[in-house]
Design a protein around this motif. Structure first.
Motif, PDB file in Angstrom:
ATOM      1  N   UNK A  96       0.839  -1.209   0.000  1.00  0.00           N
ATOM      2  CA  UNK A  96       0.000   0.000   0.000  1.00  0.00           C
ATOM      3  C   UNK A  96       0.870   1.254   0.000  1.00  0.00           C
ATOM      4  N   UNK A  97       1.928   1.276   0.817  1.00  0.00           N
ATOM      5  CA  UNK A  97       2.824   2.434   0.857  1.00  0.00           C
ATOM      6  C   UNK A  97       3.553   2.606  -0.465  1.00  0.00           C
ATOM      7  N   UNK A  98       3.957   1.493  -1.085  1.00  0.00           N
ATOM      8  CA  UNK A  98       4.658   1.578  -2.370  1.00  0.00           C
ATOM      9  C   UNK A  98       3.741   2.153  -3.446  1.00  0.00           C
ATOM     10  N   UNK A  99       2.491   1.701  -3.477  1.00  0.00           N
ATOM     11  CA  UNK A  99       1.542   2.239  -4.457  1.00  0.00           C
ATOM     12  C   UNK A  99       1.298   3.722  -4.221  1.00  0.00           C
ATOM     13  N   UNK A 100       1.129   4.096  -2.943  1.00  0.00           N
ATOM     14  CA  UNK A 100       0.885   5.503  -2.627  1.00  0.00           C
ATOM     15  C   UNK A 100       2.054   6.376  -3.077  1.00  0.00           C
ATOM     16  N   UNK A 101       3.280   5.912  -2.786  1.00  0.00           N
ATOM     17  CA  UNK A 101       4.466   6.671  -3.175  1.00  0.00           C
ATOM     18  C   UNK A 101       4.540   6.819  -4.688  1.00  0.00           C
ATOM     19  N   UNK A 102       4.282   5.738  -5.400  1.00  0.00           N
ATOM     20  CA  UNK A 102       4.346   5.794  -6.861  1.00  0.00           C
ATOM     21  C   UNK A 102       3.267   6.706  -7.418  1.00  0.00           C
ATOM     22  N   UNK A 103       2.060   6.659  -6.858  1.00  0.00           N
ATOM     23  CA  UNK A 103       0.970   7.544  -7.313  1.00  0.00           C
ATOM     24  C   UNK A 103       1.354   9.007  -7.117  1.00  0.00           C
ATOM     25  N   UNK A 104       1.961   9.331  -5.982  1.00  0.00           N
ATOM     26  CA  UNK A 104       2.333  10.724  -5.707  1.00  0.00           C
ATOM     27  C   UNK A 104       3.405  11.188  -6.694  1.00  0.00           C
ATOM     28  N   UNK A 105       4.356  10.330  -7.003  1.00  0.00           N
ATOM     29  CA  UNK A 105       5.416  10.720  -7.941  1.00  0.00           C
ATOM     30  C   UNK A 105       4.855  10.895  -9.353  1.00  0.00           C
ATOM     31  N   UNK A 106       3.970  10.012  -9.754  1.00  0.00           N
ATOM     32  CA  UNK A 106       3.357  10.146 -11.082  1.00  0.00           C
ATOM     33  C   UNK A 106       2.539  11.435 -11.153  1.00  0.00           C
ATOM     34  N   UNK A 107       1.772  11.723 -10.088  1.00  0.00           N
ATOM     35  CA  UNK A 107       0.988  12.965 -10.059  1.00  0.00           C
ATOM     36  C   UNK A 107       1.904  14.181 -10.120  1.00  0.00           C
ATOM     37  N   UNK A 108       3.037  14.131  -9.449  1.00  0.00           N
ATOM     38  CA  UNK A 108       3.983  15.253  -9.467  1.00  0.00           C
ATOM     39  C   UNK A 108       4.560  15.463 -10.862  1.00  0.00           C
ATOM     40  N   UNK A 109       4.912  14.374 -11.541  1.00  0.00           N
ATOM     41  CA  UNK A 109       5.474  14.486 -12.888  1.00  0.00           C
ATOM     42  C   UNK A 109       4.441  15.025 -13.871  1.00  0.00           C
ATOM     43  N   UNK A 110       3.166  14.715 -13.634  1.00  0.00           N
ATOM     44  CA  UNK A 110       2.105  15.159 -14.550  1.00  0.00           C
ATOM     45  C   UNK A 110       1.475  16.486 -14.149  1.00  0.00           C
ATOM     46  N   UNK A 111       1.939  17.105 -13.070  1.00  0.00           N
ATOM     47  CA  UNK A 111       1.242  18.272 -12.517  1.00  0.00           C
ATOM     48  C   UNK A 111       1.342  19.500 -13.405  1.00  0.00           C
ATOM     49  N   UNK A 112       2.464  19.702 -14.060  1.00  0.00           N
ATOM     50  CA  UNK A 112       2.651  20.912 -14.853  1.00  0.00           C
ATOM     51  C   UNK A 112       2.541  20.654 -16.341  1.00  0.00           C
ATOM     52  N   UNK A 113       2.867  21.709 -17.105  1.00  0.00           N
ATOM     53  CA  UNK A 113       2.860  21.566 -18.563  1.00  0.00           C
ATOM     54  C   UNK A 113       3.979  20.645 -19.033  1.00  0.00           C
ATOM     55  N   UNK A 114       5.066  20.582 -18.263  1.00  0.00           N
ATOM     56  CA  UNK A 114       6.177  19.692 -18.582  1.00  0.00           C
ATOM     57  C   UNK A 114       6.661  19.060 -17.280  1.00  0.00           C
ATOM     58  N   UNK A 115       7.272  17.889 -17.354  1.00  0.00           N
ATOM     59  CA  UNK A 115       7.697  17.209 -16.121  1.00  0.00           C
ATOM     60  C   UNK A 115       8.735  18.034 -15.356  1.00  0.00           C
ATOM     61  N   UNK A 116       8.579  18.175 -14.025  1.00  0.00           N
ATOM     62  CA  UNK A 116       9.569  18.923 -13.238  1.00  0.00           C
ATOM     63  C   UNK A 116      10.812  18.095 -12.914  1.00  0.00           C
ATOM     64  N   UNK A 117      10.732  16.780 -13.107  1.00  0.00           N
ATOM     65  CA  UNK A 117      11.872  15.912 -12.823  1.00  0.00           C
ATOM     66  C   UNK A 117      11.718  14.631 -13.619  1.00  0.00           C
ATOM     67  N   UNK A 118      12.798  13.842 -13.618  1.00  0.00           N
ATOM     68  CA  UNK A 118      12.765  12.514 -14.215  1.00  0.00           C
ATOM     69  C   UNK A 118      12.908  11.469 -13.104  1.00  0.00           C
ATOM     70  N   UNK A 119      12.221  10.361 -13.285  1.00  0.00           N
ATOM     71  CA  UNK A 119      12.195   9.304 -12.274  1.00  0.00           C
ATOM     72  C   UNK A 119      12.830   8.045 -12.853  1.00  0.00           C
ATOM     73  N   UNK A 120      13.813   7.510 -12.133  1.00  0.00           N
ATOM     74  CA  UNK A 120      14.457   6.253 -12.520  1.00  0.00           C
ATOM     75  C   UNK A 120      14.283   5.292 -11.353  1.00  0.00           C
ATOM     76  N   UNK A 121      13.736   4.119 -11.620  1.00  0.00           N
ATOM     77  CA  UNK A 121      13.601   3.136 -10.540  1.00  0.00           C
ATOM     78  C   UNK A 121      13.984   1.755 -11.044  1.00  0.00           C
ATOM     79  N   UNK A 122      14.580   0.963 -10.147  1.00  0.00           N
ATOM     80  CA  UNK A 122      14.905  -0.431 -10.452  1.00  0.00           C
ATOM     81  C   UNK A 122      13.896  -1.318  -9.742  1.00  0.00           C
TER      82      UNK A 122
END
Length: 839
Positions: free
Chosen positions: A371-397
C-alpha cells in the motif's frame, strides 16, 4: 628555456594529456644537474629507470643491490601557479638492468607528499598500440627545462618493450628522456615508461617499458578493480565494462519518457547499471541527482519528502533538509494545488537538464508494504504530470515479481512506455566485464584459458554476475605477481564456491567471546522472508547494539555487508548482495532455522511503520492474542529486537496494563455506587417515619472497614438487596451508610532488592511487570551523575497499585540504588520518587 616555457608548451599541447604534465618529475644528481625523469604512480611513489637512479647517486645499474642515498627531484609542471614543487626520495623497489637489457625499473618512495598539486596520471595497458600517437617530455643534455617529443608507437620487441618512432624532423627521444611517462593520445593515458639509454641503438628510436611491467614490480600499489558483492557506483564507473549497449538503451528511453523502469531478476546488475553506467552520464550533462531508497521502517511519505528537500535545497545541511522534509511531509496529502506548487518549485530553467530522482530496489518497499509503495508511486506520477512539462525525471529499479503488486490502471499507463527489461549478461558482455578492468589496472594478466573456463562455469543464469564479481575480487587477492592463475581459481572452488569461501574466510577471524552468536544475530537481522525464500533488509546502524555495530563495521571491511546512507540520510547497514543469501549455506541454515521468528518480526515491522506514521496512535497497538505472542517472542529472544520494535511492544504492554487498571477502577466505582444506592433504598422507608429533627441528629454507625484500605466496600449480596432486614420495635432506626471514601495517598517506599543483573552498563532500566519481571527497557544515563530525559508516558493515578515499579541504574544516577526522580526533572510530569506509574 625556463620552467614557464615548459608550462606554456604543456598548455599548447592541448588538454587531452594535461594530467601527464602534473605527474612528471625531474631527477637531479648531487650537483643539481638533471639526469632524467620519472612520474607519479601513487600519491607517495615515483617510477623511473634504474640507470637514472645510478646516474644521480652513483653505482651500477646492473647490480642486484640498489644504491643507497637520497634522490632529489622536483615536479616542474605540477603547480599552475608557478611555484616549483620539490622533494626527495629513496629507492623502495629495484629491478636492475639484466643481461638481455630488460629490467631497468626503480620505484622511489617520497619523503614528503606532493599530491596535490602533483597528480597521478591515468594509466592503462594497451595490448595493440600500433600506430598510436605518443607524446613525451624529456630533459636531454642542454635542455634541463624540458622539451616535448612525439611520434608513433610501433610493436613489441622480443623483450616485450614497445618501440617509439619519433616524428620526422622532430625532437628525437634520446638519453635524458629515460624514466619519463609515455602518453598514448589514442588511449588518453600513460601506457609506459621511456628507455633511451642504449648507445648502440639508433638515436631516432627509443623504447617504452609497458606500464603493466612497471606497476608489476610492486603489485600492492594496484587497486582492486573488481567490486566483489558490492554494487558498482559512480566512483567505480571506470571499471564498469560490458554494458555499453544497455546504457545506451536507458539513455534513449529517458530522453523519450520522464519515467524509466529498469526491470530484471535479482543478480542481473540493475543497480550497478544505473549507478555506474547511466548516472555518471546524466551528471556529466549537468543533471542534479538524488537517490530515494524507501526503507520498510521509515514512512514512505517522509522518505519522499526528504528526497524532494534535497532537490529543492541541495546547499542545506542534513539537519536543515530534515526540517524542510518535515514541512513537506505535511503537504504531501495528494491535494492537486499542493502538487502543482511543488512541481513549480522543482522546475528548472528552459533547456536545463531535469533533476533525477533515483529509486533503487523499489521492490523492497513493494514486498514489505504494498500500500505504501503504491501511494508513493501515485504521488510521484501525479507530481510528474502536474505541470505543462515534467519537473523531474524518475528512474527506478524493480524486480519482475514486484510488478504485479504495484500495477494499477493509472500506474500501468505511466510506467509501460518507460520499461527497459534487463537480461543476464551474454558471454561477450561477461568477458568484457572480466577483462576490461585490467586495462585500468595494468599489471594484471589471466593465465591462458582461465577466462574461458570462468565463462563456461558461470553459464547464463540470472545470478551469474555477483558470483563472478565475488570470484574475481578474491582471485585478485590471490594473484601471483601480476597473474591470476588456474590454481587459485580451483582453490577458491570456482564460480559457485567463491562466495562460500570468501564468507567463511571472513568469519574465521570472529572468534572472540560471544562473537559467533552476535554474527548470527546480525546476519539474520539483515534478512527477511520473501515468497519462498529470503531477501535483504536494511537496518539503521544507530539502532544496533554497540557490540553488534562494531561487528558490522568489521564485516564491511570484508565486503560481506555494506554501510551507507538510507532514505532519510541516516546510515544503514545491509548484506552486500542477495547472492549471499542464495549461495552461502551457513547463512541459509540460520535463516531457515529462524523462519517462524523472522516471519513474525516481518509483521511486527509493518505494525511499527504504521504506528510511527500515525504519530504512535494507541489504536494501532497490539492487543489480545497478537500481543501475547509478541511478549512471548520478546521473552524468548530479548536481544533480537530493535529500539523501535521495543518501544512499540512496551507501549502495547503498558496500554494493556492501563486498560486493566482502568477496568478494575471502573468496576470498583460501579460496585460502590450500587452498594450506596441499595443501602439508601433499603433504609429510606424507615427514615421517612422519623421526625425531621431526629433524622438530622442521628449519628451514623461506625465503618468497620479500614480507612487505609485501597479496596472499596464489598457489594451487598443478592439476598440483602432484595429482602429488607428485620428490626425490632425497640431497635435503633437504621441510618444510611456514608458514601465510600477514596483511600488516602500513601507514598511508596523503596523496596530493598538487589540490583538486577541484566541492566546494562550506564543504563537506567524500567521493568514493565511487577516484581521486576519482564525484559527491561533501557535508556542511557549521563556520566555527570544525573539522569537523561526518558521518553515514556506515565499517566495513571493509581499510585499504590501492584504495578508500581522501581527504577534502577547500573552506574551513575545513584550508583546502583533506586534512582530518585521527581517533578524537577523535565519530561517526568507524573513520577514519584523511586517509582513511576504505568500509562
Amino acid at each position: 628555456m625556463t620552467d614557464s616555457y615548459i608550462r606554456g608548451m604543456a598548455d599548447r599541447s592541448g588538454p587531452s594529456h594535461e594530467p601527464l604534465g602534473r605527474s612528471i618529475a625531474r631527477i637531479r644528481d648531487e650537483f643539481g644537474q638533471v639526469v632524467g625523469g620519472g612520474f607519479l604512480i601513487a600519491p607517495d611513489r615515483v617510477a623511473t629507470c634504474a640507470h637514472v637512479v645510478t646516474a644521480a647517486l652513483g653505482g651500477d645499474p646492473e647490480s642486484e643491490r640498489p644504491p643507497e642515498g637520497t634522490v632529489v627531484l622536483d615536479f616542474p609542471l605540477a603547480d599552475p601557479g608557478g611555484q616549483l614543487v620539490r622533494t626527495s626520495a629513496r629507492v623502495s623497489k629495484w629491478v636492475p638492468v639484466r643481461a638481455d637489457r630488460t629490467g631497468d625499473i626503480a620505484l622511489l618512495t617520497l619523503a614528503d607528499p606532493v599530491w596535490p598539486p602533483a597528480r597521478v596520471p591515468p594509466m592503462r595497458r594497451v595490448p595493440q598500440p600500433w600506430t598510436h600517437e605518443f607524446r613525451v617530455l624529456g630533459f636531454p643534455e642542454g635542455m634541463s627545462d624540458g622539451v616535448w617529443a612525439s611520434g608513433q608507437l610501433l610493436g613489441q620487441q622480443g623483450t616485450q618493450w614497445i618501440q617509439l618512432r619519433g616524428a620526422p624532423n622532430g625532437q628525437p627521444v634520446v638519453e635524458g628522456f629515460s624514466g619519463t611517462p609515455v602518453w598514448d593520445a589514442d588511449a588518453k593515458a600513460v601506457v609506459g615508461m621511456t628507455v633511451a639509454a642504449d648507445g648502440h641503438r639508433d638515436v631516432s628510436t627509443a623504447y617504452l617499458i609497458p606500464i603493466e611491467q612497471v606497476l608489476g614490480v610492486d603489485p600492492d600499489q594496484l587497486p582492486n578493480p573488481y567490486r566483489g558483492l558490492e554494487p558498482f557506483d559512480e566512483r567505480h564507473a571506470e571499471f564498469f565494462y560490458g554494458r555499453d549497449e544497455d546504457i545506451a538503451r536507458l539513455e534513449d528511453s529517458l530522453r523519450r519518457h520522464p519515467i524509466l523502469v529498469v526491470l530484471g531478476q535479482s543478480g542481473v546488475g540493475k543497480s550497478s547499471l544505473v549507478r555506474a553506467g547511466l548516472l555518471p552520464r546524466l551528471r556529466k550533462a549537468g543533471a542534479a541527482i538524488v537517490e530515494l531508497r524507501p526503507l520498510p521502517t521509515i514512512p514512505a511519505r517522509f522518505s519522499l519528502a526528504f528526497a524532494l528537500a534535497r532537490l529543492l535545497r541541495p546547499d542545506a545541511d542534513a539537519q536543515q533538509q530534515r526540517r524542510i522534509a518535515a514541512d513537506l511531509e505535511s503537504r504531501l496529502s495528494g491535494d492537486p494545488a499542493t502538487t502543482r506548487w511543488l512541481a513549480g518549485a522543482l522546475a528548472v530553467a528552459p533547456g536545463a537538464p531535469l533533476p533525477v530522482l533515483f529509486l533503487d530496489q523499489f521492490e523492497e518497499l513493494a514486498a514489505e508494504n504494498p500500500a505504501a509503495a503504491k501511494e508513493l508511486l501515485h504521488r510521484l506520477i501525479a507530481l510528474i504530470r502536474a505541470g505543462d512539462s515534467p519537473p523531474l525525471r524518475l528512474v527506478l529499479t524493480l524486480r519482475w515479481e514486484a510488478v504485479s503488486a504495484l500495477m494499477t490502471e493509472d500506474t500501468a499507463e505511466a510506467l509501460d512506455a518507460g520499461i527497459v527489461s534487463l537480461a543476464p549478461m551474454g558471454r561477450n558482455q561477461l568477458r568484457a566485464a572480466i577483462t576490461g578492468p585490467t586495462e585500468r589496472a595494468p599489471g594484471l594478466y589471466f593465465e591462458n584459458g582461465l577466462v574461458e573456463q570462468i565463462l563456461d562455469d558461470a553459464g547464463a543464469e540470472p545470478g551469474q554476475l555477483p558470483l563472478v564479481e565475488s570470484l574475481l575480487a578474491q582471485l585478485w587477492e590471490q594473484r601471483d605477481g601480476g597473474y591470476v592463475t588456474t590454481a587459485a581459481y580451483e582453490w577458491l572452488g570456482g564460480v559457485s564456491g567463491a562466495i562460500t569461501m570468501g564468507a567463511e574466510r571472513a568469519l574465521a577471524g570472529f572468534v572472540g567471546p560471544g562473537e559467533p552468536e552476535l554474527l548470527r544475530r546480525l546476519c539474520t537481522l539483515l534478512a527477511r522472508p520473501s515468497g519462498d525464500g529470503f531477501a535483504r533488509r536494511a537496518v539503521p546502524i544507530a539502532q544496533l547494539a554497540p557490540g553488534v555495530e562494531r561487528l558490522a563495521r568489521r564485516l564491511a571491511q570484508h565486503r560481506l555487508v555494506v554501510i551507507g546512507p538510507g532514505a532519510d540520510g541516516t546510515v544503514v547497514v545491509e548484506l552486500a548482495h542477495q547472492a549471499l543469501i542464495d549461495n552461502w549455506p551457513r547463512l541459509r541454515h540460520w535463516l531457515d532455522k529462524d523462519l517462524d521468528f523472522l516471519r513474525w518480526r516481518e509483521q511486527l515491522d509493518q505494525h511499527v511503520t504504521r504506528w510511527n506514521g500515525a504519530k504512535r496512535s494507541r489504536h494501532l497497538l497490539l492487543r489480545g492474542r497478537p500481543l501475547r505472542d509478541a511478549l512471548r517472542w520478546l521473552a524468548e529472544r530479548p536481544a533480537e529486537h530493535l529500539p523501535d520494535q521495543l518501544r512499540y511492544l512496551h507501549a502495547g504492554r503498558q496500554h494493556r496494563i492501563w486498560r486493566r487498571v482502568g477496568v478494575s477502577a471502573t468496576a470498583a466505582v460501579i460496585v460502590a455506587a450500587v452498594a450506596t444506592a441499595a443501602t439508601l433504598v433499603i433504609t429510606r422507608p424507615h427514615a421517612e417515619e422519623q421526625p425531621i429533627a431526629q433524622t438530622q441528629s442521628a449519628v451514623p454507625p461506625p465503618v468497620t472497614t479500614s480507612t487505609t484500605s485501597s479496596s472499596p466496600p464489598p457489594p451487598p449480596t443478592s439476598a440483602s438487596s432484595s429482602t429488607p432486614p428485620s428490626t425490632s420495635p425497640t431497635s435503633a432506626p437504621s441510618k444510611p451508610a456514608p458514601p465510600p471514601q477514596p483511600p488516602p495517598t500513601v507514598a511508596p517506599k523503596p523496596v530493598d532488592v538487589p540490583l538486577p543483573t541484566n541492566c546494562g552498563q550506564d543504563r537506567i532500566c524500567f521493568y514493565p511487570e511487577p516484581n521486576y519481571q519482564g525484559y527491561p527497557q533501557q535508556y542511557p544515563v549521563e556520566r555527570a551523575m544525573k539522569c537523561t530525559d526518558v521518553p515514556f508516558v506515565a499517566r495513571s493515578v493509581y499510585k499504590n497499585s501492584t504495578q508500581t515499579q522501581f527504577v534502577y541504574s547500573n552506574r551513575g544516577c545513584g550508583s546502583g540504588v533506586p534512582v530518585t526522580l521527581d517533578a524537577a526533572h523535565p519530561g517526568f510530569p507524573d513520577i514519584q520518587a523511586v517509582a513511576y506509574r504505568h500509562s
